[in-house]
Motif scaffolding. Structure first.
Motif, mmCIF file in Angstrom:
data_model
loop_
_atom_site.group_PDB
_atom_site.id
_atom_site.type_symbol
_atom_site.label_atom_id
_atom_site.label_comp_id
_atom_site.label_asym_id
_atom_site.label_seq_id
_atom_site.Cartn_x
_atom_site.Cartn_y
_atom_site.Cartn_z
ATOM 1 N N SER A 143 11.736 5.555 12.601
ATOM 2 C CA SER A 143 11.461 5.515 11.155
ATOM 3 C C SER A 143 9.953 5.572 10.901
ATOM 4 O O SER A 143 9.510 6.103 9.893
ATOM 5 N N ILE A 144 9.149 5.008 11.828
ATOM 6 C CA ILE A 144 7.688 5.068 11.651
ATOM 7 C C ILE A 144 7.208 6.331 12.370
ATOM 8 O O ILE A 144 6.612 6.296 13.442
ATOM 9 N N SER A 145 7.497 7.456 11.749
ATOM 10 C CA SER A 145 7.316 8.772 12.371
ATOM 11 C C SER A 145 5.878 9.271 12.216
ATOM 12 O O SER A 145 5.066 8.674 11.510
ATOM 13 N N GLY A 146 5.586 10.387 12.854
ATOM 14 C CA GLY A 146 4.287 11.035 12.688
ATOM 15 C C GLY A 146 4.017 11.384 11.235
ATOM 16 O O GLY A 146 2.899 11.226 10.741
ATOM 17 N N LEU A 159 4.315 7.240 21.669
ATOM 18 C CA LEU A 159 3.989 6.156 20.743
ATOM 19 C C LEU A 159 2.475 6.085 20.696
ATOM 20 O O LEU A 159 1.827 5.884 21.727
ATOM 21 N N VAL A 160 1.895 6.302 19.515
ATOM 22 C CA VAL A 160 0.436 6.323 19.405
ATOM 23 C C VAL A 160 -0.028 5.159 18.544
ATOM 24 O O VAL A 160 0.626 4.806 17.554
ATOM 25 N N GLU A 161 -1.132 4.550 18.945
ATOM 26 C CA GLU A 161 -1.709 3.474 18.147
ATOM 27 C C GLU A 161 -2.242 4.040 16.832
ATOM 28 O O GLU A 161 -2.497 5.228 16.700
ATOM 29 N N LEU A 212 7.669 11.345 18.041
ATOM 30 C CA LEU A 212 6.308 10.833 17.841
ATOM 31 C C LEU A 212 6.425 9.632 16.913
ATOM 32 O O LEU A 212 6.941 9.750 15.802
ATOM 33 N N MET A 213 5.971 8.473 17.390
ATOM 34 C CA MET A 213 6.016 7.253 16.586
ATOM 35 C C MET A 213 4.612 6.666 16.514
ATOM 36 O O MET A 213 3.840 6.771 17.470
ATOM 37 N N VAL A 214 4.282 6.082 15.369
ATOM 38 C CA VAL A 214 2.959 5.483 15.164
ATOM 39 C C VAL A 214 3.115 3.959 15.126
ATOM 40 O O VAL A 214 4.042 3.443 14.505
ATOM 41 N N GLY A 215 2.184 3.247 15.766
ATOM 42 C CA GLY A 215 2.317 1.796 15.935
ATOM 43 C C GLY A 215 2.004 0.969 14.701
ATOM 44 O O GLY A 215 1.254 -0.012 14.779
ATOM 45 N N HIS A 216 2.584 1.339 13.566
ATOM 46 C CA HIS A 216 2.361 0.561 12.337
ATOM 47 C C HIS A 216 3.287 -0.656 12.341
ATOM 48 O O HIS A 216 4.338 -0.657 11.699
ATOM 49 N N ASN A 217 2.872 -1.691 13.069
ATOM 50 C CA ASN A 217 3.753 -2.839 13.291
ATOM 51 C C ASN A 217 3.928 -3.733 12.069
ATOM 52 O O ASN A 217 4.802 -4.588 12.052
ATOM 53 N N GLN A 218 3.116 -3.529 11.024
ATOM 54 C CA GLN A 218 3.257 -4.374 9.826
ATOM 55 C C GLN A 218 4.663 -4.261 9.229
ATOM 56 O O GLN A 218 5.197 -5.219 8.690
#
Length: 339
Positions: free
Chosen positions: A311-314, A93-95, A119-125
Motif C-alpha cells: 500500500s505504501i507504493s512508489g 524497500l527504499v528509505e 517498490l515500497m517506501v519506508g513511510h512507517n508513520q
C-alpha cells in the motif's frame, strides 16, 4: 515455501536499528548479504546475522541472487540503487525520501514495473498503532469533515542518531539533497495524505538553516498546506527541538478535535462538541530513543509472500515527495506552489 533472500544496501543507523533486526526476527526471511562502502560495517552485520559482506551494491548484485533489497543509504543513492536492484529482479524497500527529484522517483517506479517487482517506501508513520487508530476513528465519520490541522515532526537532529554523528551524510547537501524536510517533513506529508485520504493542492513554505552550524541543508521548515477537499493546515519539520521533540498531529473537525501524540506521544484523544472525551492508548510510536518495531519490514515481507502490491507504493512515495519539493520551490520563489 522457501525463505525470502534479502540483501541490505547501506549498514548505517536505520539498517542497524530497524531493517536488519526486523528482517532477522521475521521467520520468512533469510538475510544473505550486506553492502556498505565502509566494508567493516557490512562485515559486522554479516558476522552478527549471517550472510556475506560486500563493499559495493554492484558487486553484491553480480554475485548474489536475492529476492528483495532494502536501500538504507544516503538520499542521493536511493534511485540508482533501487533501479539496479529492480533490474536484477529484486523487490525493493527504499528509505524515505524515496528520491531527491520527482524524475528519479518516476524512474524507480518505471524500473519496478518493467521488472515486475514491488517498490515500497519506508513511510512507517502510517503503520504506527496510534496512527492506525486515528485513521480508523476518522474514517468512521463521527468527527465529520476535517477543517483545519497541524502536523509536526521534530527532534534534536541526526547527530545523535547517525552512526557518523556530526560527520554524517545527513549534513552534506550533495548526498542528502535536503535536511529536516527529507528526514522528517516527508514522513508528515505522507501521513497527512494518508490520514485525510486527500491530496495536497497548494504549498507555501518557509525552509531554512537556522541553527546547525556549517551545513547547507535545512534544519527547520514550516509549511502551509491546502488540501484538495478544502482543509488547510500546517506541516513543520525541525532538527533543533533540543528539548521536547514533537511527533504530533491535531485535526479540528466539524464535530470535535482529534489529538494524536500530543501528551505522551502515543495516545489518540477525541474531544467531541458534546463535551465527551475519549482516550485511546493502543501502542507506542517508534522514536529514536524507543525502537519499537516499525511495521515496515513485516509489511514489505507480507507483500512479497502474499503477492499483494504494497500500500505504501512508489506512487505514494512520489506524491509525498512532491509536497516537500514544492515547499523548497515556494521558499526559493516566494510564491505558493500548486501541485
Amino acid at each position: 515455501m522457501s525463505k525470502i533472500k534479502v540483501a541490505v544496501f547501506g549498514c548505517g543507523a536505520i539498517a542497524q536499528r530497524r531493517h536488519i533486526p526486523e528482517y532477522a526476527s521475521n521467520p520468512d526471511v533469510e538475510l544473505v548479504a550486506f553492502a556498505d562502502p565502509v566494508l567493516e560495517r557490512a562485515q559486522k552485520m554479516a558476522e552478527q546475522y549471517g550472510g556475506k559482506a560486500y563493499a559495493s551494491h554492484e558487486e553484491l548484485l553480480k554475485t548474489e541472487k536475492v529476492d528483495a533489497v532494502s536501500v538504507c543509504t544516503p538520499n542521493y543513492l536511493h534511485a540508482p540503487m533501487a533501479i539496479a536492484a529492480a533490474n536484477a529482479g529484486a523487490h525493493v524497500l527504499v528509505e524515505k525520501p524515496m528520491a531527491t527529484t520527482l524524475e528519479e522517483a518516476q524512474q524507480m517506479i518505471d524500473a519496478a514495473r518493467s521488472n515486475n517487482v514491488y517498490l515500497m517506501v519506508g513511510h512507517n508513520q502510517r503503520l504506527m498503532p496510534p496512527h492506525v487508530k486515528a485513521k480508523e476513528l476518522l474514517d468512521s465519520g463521527r468527527l465529520g469533515k476535517v477543517l483545519t490541522f497541524r502536523t509536526a515532526f521534530g527532534h534534536p537532529g541526526p547527530e545523535g542518531w547517525s552512526v557518523d554523528g556530526r560527520g554524517s551524510w545527513f549534513f552534506r547537501k550533495e548526498e542528502a539533497a535536503m535536511g529536516a524536510m527529507g528526514d522528517l517533513g516527508v514522513h508528515k506529508s505522507d501521513f497527512i495524505r494518508y490520514l485525510l485520504n486527500d491530496e495536497v493542492a497548494e504549498v507555501a513554505g518557509f525552509v531554512g538553516t537556522i541553527h546547525k552550524e556549517g551545513t547547507d541543508v535545512d534544519d527547520n521548515a514550516t509549511c502551509l498546506l491546502r488540501m484538495k477537499n478544502g482543509a488547510i493546515g500546517t506541516l513543520t519539520a525541525s532538527w533543533t527541538q533540543y528539548r521536547g521533540g514533537d511527533n504530533s498531529t491535531v485535526l479540528w473537525c466539524e464535530n470535535g478535535v482529534m489529538k494524536i501524540g500530543t501528551v505522551n506521544g502515543d495516545e489518540v484523544i477525541v474531544e467531541l462538541r458534546d463535551g465527551s472525551v475519549e482516550t485511546y492508548v493502543v501502542g507506542a510510536m517508534a522514536t529514536n530513543e524507543k525502537q519499537v518495531p516499525s511495521g515496515v519490514i513485516d509489511a514489505f515481507v507480507r507483500s512479497i509472500t502474499t503477492q499483494t502490491p504494497p500500500s505504501i507504493s512508489g506512487e505514494e512515495g512520489k506524491k509525498s515527495l512532491a509536497v516537500i519539493l514544492a515547499a523548497f520551490e515556494s521558499q526559493a520563489t516566494g510564491r505558493m506552489v500548486k501541485l
